[in-house]
Enzyme design. Structure first.
Site, short mmCIF file in Angstrom:
data_model
loop_
_atom_site.label_atom_id
_atom_site.label_comp_id
_atom_site.label_asym_id
_atom_site.label_seq_id
_atom_site.Cartn_x
_atom_site.Cartn_y
_atom_site.Cartn_z
N ARG A 14 34.44 53.89 -7.46
CA ARG A 14 34.60 52.43 -7.53
C ARG A 14 36.08 52.03 -7.51
O ARG A 14 36.46 51.05 -6.89
CB ARG A 14 33.91 51.88 -8.79
CG ARG A 14 32.39 51.74 -8.57
CD ARG A 14 31.62 51.78 -9.87
NE ARG A 14 31.95 50.71 -10.77
CZ ARG A 14 31.84 50.78 -12.09
NH1 ARG A 14 31.40 51.89 -12.65
NH2 ARG A 14 32.15 49.75 -12.84
N ARG A 57 32.61 51.95 -22.18
CA ARG A 57 31.47 51.06 -21.92
C ARG A 57 30.22 51.87 -21.60
O ARG A 57 29.12 51.50 -22.00
CB ARG A 57 31.81 50.13 -20.74
CG ARG A 57 30.71 49.16 -20.40
CD ARG A 57 31.14 48.09 -19.44
NE ARG A 57 31.08 48.55 -18.06
CZ ARG A 57 31.52 47.84 -17.02
NH1 ARG A 57 32.10 46.69 -17.20
NH2 ARG A 57 31.41 48.32 -15.81
N ARG A 83 25.46 51.75 -18.42
CA ARG A 83 25.25 51.29 -17.04
C ARG A 83 25.26 52.51 -16.12
O ARG A 83 26.13 53.36 -16.24
CB ARG A 83 26.39 50.32 -16.65
CG ARG A 83 25.86 49.00 -16.14
CD ARG A 83 26.98 48.06 -15.86
NE ARG A 83 27.71 48.40 -14.66
CZ ARG A 83 28.67 47.64 -14.17
NH1 ARG A 83 29.00 46.52 -14.76
NH2 ARG A 83 29.30 48.00 -13.08
N ARG A 105 35.05 40.82 -2.22
CA ARG A 105 35.61 42.15 -2.44
C ARG A 105 36.11 42.78 -1.15
O ARG A 105 36.62 43.90 -1.19
CB ARG A 105 34.54 43.06 -3.02
CG ARG A 105 34.54 43.16 -4.54
CD ARG A 105 33.24 43.84 -4.92
NE ARG A 105 33.35 44.76 -5.99
CZ ARG A 105 32.91 44.50 -7.23
NH1 ARG A 105 32.45 43.31 -7.54
NH2 ARG A 105 32.96 45.42 -8.13
N LYS A 134 36.85 41.28 -16.11
CA LYS A 134 36.48 40.08 -15.34
C LYS A 134 35.23 39.41 -15.87
O LYS A 134 35.20 38.22 -16.10
CB LYS A 134 36.13 40.43 -13.88
CG LYS A 134 37.21 40.82 -12.97
CD LYS A 134 36.66 40.96 -11.54
CE LYS A 134 35.51 41.92 -11.37
NZ LYS A 134 35.82 43.32 -11.39
P1 ADP Z 1 32.52 46.43 -11.47
O1 ADP Z 1 33.47 45.31 -11.23
O2 ADP Z 1 32.63 46.98 -12.87
O3 ADP Z 1 32.54 47.52 -10.43
P2 ADP Z 1 30.21 44.78 -10.71
O4 ADP Z 1 29.12 44.47 -11.65
O5 ADP Z 1 31.07 43.66 -10.25
O6 ADP Z 1 31.04 45.90 -11.45
O7 ADP Z 1 29.63 45.51 -9.42
C1 ADP Z 1 28.78 46.63 -9.50
C2 ADP Z 1 28.44 47.15 -8.09
O8 ADP Z 1 27.73 46.12 -7.36
C3 ADP Z 1 29.64 47.49 -7.21
O9 ADP Z 1 30.12 48.81 -7.41
C4 ADP Z 1 29.04 47.29 -5.79
O10 ADP Z 1 28.24 48.40 -5.40
C5 ADP Z 1 28.11 46.10 -5.98
N1 ADP Z 1 28.80 44.82 -5.68
C6 ADP Z 1 29.08 43.81 -6.56
N2 ADP Z 1 29.72 42.80 -5.96
C7 ADP Z 1 29.87 43.17 -4.65
C8 ADP Z 1 30.50 42.57 -3.53
N3 ADP Z 1 31.10 41.37 -3.60
N4 ADP Z 1 30.47 43.25 -2.35
C9 ADP Z 1 29.87 44.43 -2.26
N5 ADP Z 1 29.29 45.07 -3.27
C10 ADP Z 1 29.29 44.45 -4.48
#
Ligand code: ADP
Length: 189
Positions: free
Chosen positions: A144, A127, A133, A88, A13
């Site tokens: 996740r 990654r 990360r 989400r 994404k």
């Molecule tokens: P990925 O899609 O690889 O899990 P992101 O960078 O989108 O990585 O998100 C990393 C973390 O940030 C998530 O596991 C969550 O804890 C938090 N996060 C990101 N976006 C949201 C969201 N819309 N709602 C709740 N938590 C979020």
């Protein structure tokens, strides 16, 4: 152009959102990146978010909804944006719908980038080696993915009912996926 990018962690994404945003000159609004920056800067929000992120859980809805609400009101977002990693949860999706209705700019496309779980785990572990990360460790990746399946996947039906869903297979090369994404976007430009 107002778009949501959905998909499991590791689907690509973020990478694809960046390519599309550069192409159309619109901002990429990544809640994950905004949260990681807050954690790095040690802000109050970052302190709150860190424990959830480290565990592979979702940060509370109220926090991320606030982030997006502020961000999409900024001047550079007036010509459009890609929301990357938001919404989400159903609550976030409803909040987004309400905030967009208020400013009379409805969402045009909710794009779901889909990839099989076994491939996702391999990509995320790879990654982890390259970028390091902190949430790319095997137990956190599993958490996740579970969070994604239980809380985020239902949004596919939500946006199908809203009539804005576009499904794109996220497998193949980077370029293949980009061109699959571009064709539905060209229609709404
Ligand atoms: P990925 O899609 O690889 O899990 P992101 O960078 O989108 O990585 O998100 C990393 C973390 O940030 C998530 O596991 C969550 O804890 C938090 N996060 C990101 N976006 C949201 C969201 N819309 N709602 C709740 N938590 C979020």
């Amino acid at each position: 152009m107002r778009i949501v990018f959905m998909g499991p962690p590791g689907a690509g994404k973020g990478t694809q959102a960046k390519i599309i945003c550069d192409r159309y000159g619109i901002p990429q609004v990544s809640t994950g990146e905004i949260l990681r920056a807050a954690v790095k800067n040690g802000t109050d929000m970052g302190k709150k978010a860190k424990e959830y992120m480290d565990a592979g859980k979702l940060v509370p809805d109220s926090v991320v909804i606030g982030i997006v609400k502020d961000r999409i009101r900024e001047p550079d977002a007036q010509k459009g944006y890609i929301l990357d990693g938001f919404p989400r949860t159903l609550e976030q999706a409803d909040a987004l719908k309400a905030m967009l209705a208020e400013i009379k700019t409805p969402l045009q496309i909710a794009l779901n980038l889909d990839v099989r779980d076994d491939l996702l785990i391999a990509r995320l572990l790879d990654r982890a080696k390259k970028e390091g990360r902190p949430d790319d460790t095997e137990p956190v990746i599993k958490s996740r993915l579970d969070t994604y399946h239980s809380q985020t996947r239902p949004l596919i039906d939500y946006y199908r009912k809203e009539g804005v869903l576009v499904e794109v297979p996220g497998e193949g090369t980077l370029e293949e996926v980009t061109s699959r994404i571009l064709s539905p976007l060209e229609k709404i430009k």
